[in-house]
Design a protein around this motif. Structure first.
Motif, PDB file in Angstrom:
ATOM      1  N   GLN A 232      -4.960   2.161   6.433  1.00 27.52           N
ATOM      2  CA  GLN A 232      -4.552   1.393   5.259  1.00 27.52           C
ATOM      3  C   GLN A 232      -5.702   0.564   4.697  1.00 27.52           C
ATOM      4  O   GLN A 232      -5.791   0.364   3.478  1.00 27.52           O
ATOM      5  CB  GLN A 232      -3.355   0.499   5.596  1.00 27.52           C
ATOM      6  CG  GLN A 232      -2.108   1.291   5.951  1.00 27.52           C
ATOM      7  CD  GLN A 232      -0.873   0.424   6.095  1.00 27.52           C
ATOM      8  OE1 GLN A 232       0.222   0.829   5.711  1.00 27.52           O
ATOM      9  NE2 GLN A 232      -1.017  -0.765   6.651  1.00 27.52           N
TER      10      GLN A 232
ATOM     11  N   GLN B 238      -7.281   1.880   1.305  1.00 31.93           N
ATOM     12  CA  GLN B 238      -6.715   0.885   0.395  1.00 31.93           C
ATOM     13  C   GLN B 238      -5.309   1.294  -0.051  1.00 31.93           C
ATOM     14  O   GLN B 238      -5.009   1.401  -1.241  1.00 31.93           O
ATOM     15  CB  GLN B 238      -7.631   0.681  -0.820  1.00 31.93           C
ATOM     16  CG  GLN B 238      -9.014   0.202  -0.451  1.00 31.93           C
ATOM     17  CD  GLN B 238      -9.916  -0.004  -1.659  1.00 31.93           C
ATOM     18  OE1 GLN B 238      -9.503   0.166  -2.796  1.00 31.93           O
ATOM     19  NE2 GLN B 238     -11.163  -0.397  -1.404  1.00 31.93           N
ATOM     20  N   CYS B 239      -4.452   1.521   0.941  1.00 31.17           N
ATOM     21  CA  CYS B 239      -3.095   1.970   0.678  1.00 31.17           C
ATOM     22  C   CYS B 239      -2.135   1.201   1.561  1.00 31.17           C
ATOM     23  O   CYS B 239      -2.548   0.407   2.412  1.00 31.17           O
ATOM     24  CB  CYS B 239      -2.969   3.470   0.935  1.00 31.17           C
ATOM     25  SG  CYS B 239      -3.393   3.967   2.630  1.00 31.17           S
ATOM     26  N   CYS B 240      -0.850   1.440   1.365  1.00 30.31           N
ATOM     27  CA  CYS B 240       0.162   0.743   2.156  1.00 30.31           C
ATOM     28  C   CYS B 240       1.402   1.602   2.258  1.00 30.31           C
ATOM     29  O   CYS B 240       1.940   2.058   1.228  1.00 30.31           O
ATOM     30  CB  CYS B 240       0.496  -0.603   1.522  1.00 30.31           C
ATOM     31  SG  CYS B 240       1.675  -1.596   2.483  1.00 30.31           S
TER      32      CYS B 240
ATOM     33  N   CYS C 157      -2.060  -4.182   4.779  1.00 32.14           N
ATOM     34  CA  CYS C 157      -1.629  -3.859   3.425  1.00 32.14           C
ATOM     35  C   CYS C 157      -2.160  -4.841   2.399  1.00 32.14           C
ATOM     36  O   CYS C 157      -2.000  -4.620   1.190  1.00 32.14           O
ATOM     37  CB  CYS C 157      -0.102  -3.838   3.340  1.00 32.14           C
ATOM     38  SG  CYS C 157       0.666  -2.386   4.102  1.00 32.14           S
TER      39      CYS C 157
ATOM     40  N   ARG D 201      -1.572  -3.730  -1.537  1.00 30.88           N
ATOM     41  CA  ARG D 201      -1.954  -2.418  -2.033  1.00 30.88           C
ATOM     42  C   ARG D 201      -0.704  -1.693  -2.514  1.00 30.88           C
ATOM     43  O   ARG D 201       0.270  -1.564  -1.771  1.00 30.88           O
ATOM     44  CB  ARG D 201      -2.640  -1.604  -0.938  1.00 30.88           C
ATOM     45  CG  ARG D 201      -3.935  -2.228  -0.417  1.00 30.88           C
ATOM     46  CD  ARG D 201      -5.000  -2.241  -1.478  1.00 30.88           C
ATOM     47  NE  ARG D 201      -6.269  -2.759  -0.951  1.00 30.88           N
ATOM     48  CZ  ARG D 201      -7.336  -2.977  -1.697  1.00 30.88           C
ATOM     49  NH1 ARG D 201      -7.292  -2.744  -2.999  1.00 30.88           N
ATOM     50  NH2 ARG D 201      -8.446  -3.441  -1.149  1.00 30.88           N
TER      51      ARG D 201
ATOM     52  N   LYS E 181      -0.622   1.569  -3.835  1.00 31.21           N
ATOM     53  CA  LYS E 181      -0.619   3.020  -3.628  1.00 31.21           C
ATOM     54  C   LYS E 181      -0.190   3.355  -2.200  1.00 31.21           C
ATOM     55  O   LYS E 181      -0.609   2.712  -1.234  1.00 31.21           O
ATOM     56  CB  LYS E 181      -2.003   3.612  -3.893  1.00 31.21           C
ATOM     57  CG  LYS E 181      -2.083   5.114  -3.660  1.00 31.21           C
ATOM     58  CD  LYS E 181      -3.483   5.653  -3.833  1.00 31.21           C
ATOM     59  CE  LYS E 181      -3.861   5.774  -5.288  1.00 31.21           C
ATOM     60  NZ  LYS E 181      -5.150   6.511  -5.462  1.00 31.21           N
ATOM     61  N   GLY E 182       0.638   4.403  -2.071  1.00 33.63           N
ATOM     62  CA  GLY E 182       1.037   4.873  -0.750  1.00 33.63           C
ATOM     63  C   GLY E 182      -0.076   5.657  -0.077  1.00 33.63           C
ATOM     64  O   GLY E 182      -0.907   6.288  -0.737  1.00 33.63           O
ATOM     65  N   CYS E 183      -0.084   5.638   1.253  1.00 29.89           N
ATOM     66  CA  CYS E 183      -1.155   6.320   1.994  1.00 29.89           C
ATOM     67  C   CYS E 183      -1.050   7.837   1.874  1.00 29.89           C
ATOM     68  O   CYS E 183      -2.062   8.540   1.965  1.00 29.89           O
ATOM     69  CB  CYS E 183      -1.110   5.909   3.463  1.00 29.89           C
ATOM     70  SG  CYS E 183      -1.598   4.192   3.739  1.00 29.89           S
TER      71      CYS E 183
ATOM     72  N   GLN F  66      -0.276   9.538  -0.843  1.00 27.67           N
ATOM     73  CA  GLN F  66      -0.968   9.902  -2.074  1.00 27.67           C
ATOM     74  C   GLN F  66      -2.466   9.680  -1.949  1.00 27.67           C
ATOM     75  O   GLN F  66      -3.266  10.482  -2.454  1.00 27.67           O
ATOM     76  CB  GLN F  66      -0.411   9.079  -3.247  1.00 27.67           C
ATOM     77  CG  GLN F  66      -0.937   9.513  -4.606  1.00 27.67           C
ATOM     78  CD  GLN F  66      -0.562  10.935  -4.958  1.00 27.67           C
ATOM     79  OE1 GLN F  66       0.568  11.354  -4.729  1.00 27.67           O
ATOM     80  NE2 GLN F  66      -1.506  11.695  -5.499  1.00 27.67           N
ATOM     81  N   ALA F  67      -2.862   8.603  -1.260  1.00 30.54           N
ATOM     82  CA  ALA F  67      -4.293   8.325  -1.092  1.00 30.54           C
ATOM     83  C   ALA F  67      -4.973   9.419  -0.275  1.00 30.54           C
ATOM     84  O   ALA F  67      -6.053   9.911  -0.638  1.00 30.54           O
ATOM     85  CB  ALA F  67      -4.482   6.961  -0.427  1.00 30.54           C
TER      86      ALA F  67
END
Length: 366
Positions: free
Chosen positions: A160, A164-166, A213, A246, A248-250, A252-253
């Motif tokens: 994460q 840069q996702c959560c 996150c 953050r 954006k979901g992980c 999708q990242a």
């Protein structure tokens, strides 16, 4: 009528053989590039294997590795053949080998094209694998005392922070699971007991997220607890505080990250396929022109080279007839040439004697 008929002089044939010798050595390097790309993609997938479900998504890097190794061997042999083809006498030792070599290389280049297309088509399977894998990883985030899962919290936190996702699809995914271990909960506290009783499965759910996150670009200290409770924090509105966490979901990242890698690899493999196809075309012209020289008997004479001796339709029709003839040769001949009206004579048991033995014929009169 031959397809792409080209007339070659002795000088042009020699230059073509020399150029193809150099290009085949470049093709050995492209094979090494394919092998390296397969290794790189396999390593990147293995880095995130804990975030992926047990899906067979390694077939793409495995194919690139295999194709790269085969490309090195094929092009090394092709370089040797083209180097010897400068001398017409040396061509005789490769004459029977060149046509099978060209056919095998043609199917190999088709495999390279398939590898390039697979880089663009594995996105769906990768997305499903990430979706299931991240969901499982988040469920086991709290199990820091369980063997086999004790490092999963660290892995998720690093993921994460690095990407840069959560959460899986977003930070609200953490609201639906218990990510705090019971050993760190005060079971005698009224709020904790109420939360455990209010859930059917007895889980401690809350509107909070792990520290990983938090958005480091947020101008205020990160708010991890009571994220949806505006009154719990001063000058706070969770619907407008986009920099706090953050968004954006992980899944999708990670999907964007791997898609970028696979598209770059796919484009590189596609360029290598075009290069291999052009080299193969040159080898075909060299083979046909040298065979025509041998038919003429003069090594210094001009000769024609072509891609196909006949048109595409004629070549396809000829190959189809060959396949049909091979199929017919495998059929068993029943003796009646396929005519169903011809009956094969049979001897009835009723004509036999009492011991089921055919009666003996009477002796002929002399």
């Amino acid at each position: 009528m031959a397809v792409w008929r080209v007339k070659f002089t002795k000088t042009k044939r020699d230059k073509l053989a020399q150029v193809l010798w150099i290009l085949n050595w470049f093709s050995v390097l492209t094979g090494a590039i394919l092998f390296s790309l397969g290794i790189f993609l396999k390593v990147e997938l293995n880095k995130q294997e804990e975030m992926m479900a047990d899906r067979d998504i390694h077939y793409v890097p495995n194919m690139l590795i295999a194709v790269g190794l085969i490309a090195c061997a094929i092009n090394f042999l092709g370089g040797k053949i083209c180097y010897d083809c400068v001398d017409t006498n040396k061509f005789l030792r490769w004459k029977l080998i060149m046509l099978p070599y060209i056919i095998f290389t043609f199917f190999f280049t088709f495999c390279v094209l398939v590898g390039a297309l697979m880089c663009y088509t594995m996105r769906g399977e990768l997305e499903e694998s990430l979706n299931l894998g991240l969901t499982q990883a988040m469920k086991f985030y709290k199990d820091t005392d369980t063997p086999g899962r004790c490092f999963l919290k660290r892995t998720v936190d690093i993921l994460q922070i690095e990407f840069q996702c959560c959460g899986n699809n977003g930070y609200k995914d953490w609201f639906q699971i218990q990510w705090i271990s019971n050993r760190y909960l005060d079971m005698t506290h009224k709020d904790v007991a109420d939360r455990l009783r209010s859930n059917v499965e007895g889980k401690y759910l809350m509107d909070g997220v792990p520290f990983s996150c938090c958005n480091i670009d947020s101008p205020r200290p990160c708010i991890q607890q009571q994220i949806t409770n505006n009154s719990a924090h001063f000058n706070y509105e969770h619907q407008t505080e986009e920099l706090n966490l953050r968004m954006k979901g992980c899944r999708q990242a990670l999907l964007d990250y791997f898609t970028h890698i696979m598209q770059s690899i796919g484009l590189t493999v596609l360029i290598i396929w075009l290069f291999e196809l052009s080299v193969l075309t040159g080898v075909r012209f060299l083979q046909t022109s040298l065979e025509n020289v041998l038919k003429q008997g003069d090594p210094d004479s001009e000769s024609d080279g072509w891609l196909l001796e006949n048109s595409f339709m004629e070549t396809a029709r000829t190959n189809l007839n060959i396949i049909k003839s091979l199929g017919k040769s495998n059929q068993i001949d029943d003796g009646n040439n396929g005519d169903p009206n011809i009956n094969v004579p049979s001897t009835s048991i009723a004509n036999y004697g009492p011991d089921n033995v055919p009666p003996k014929e009477a002796p002929k009169a002399s």
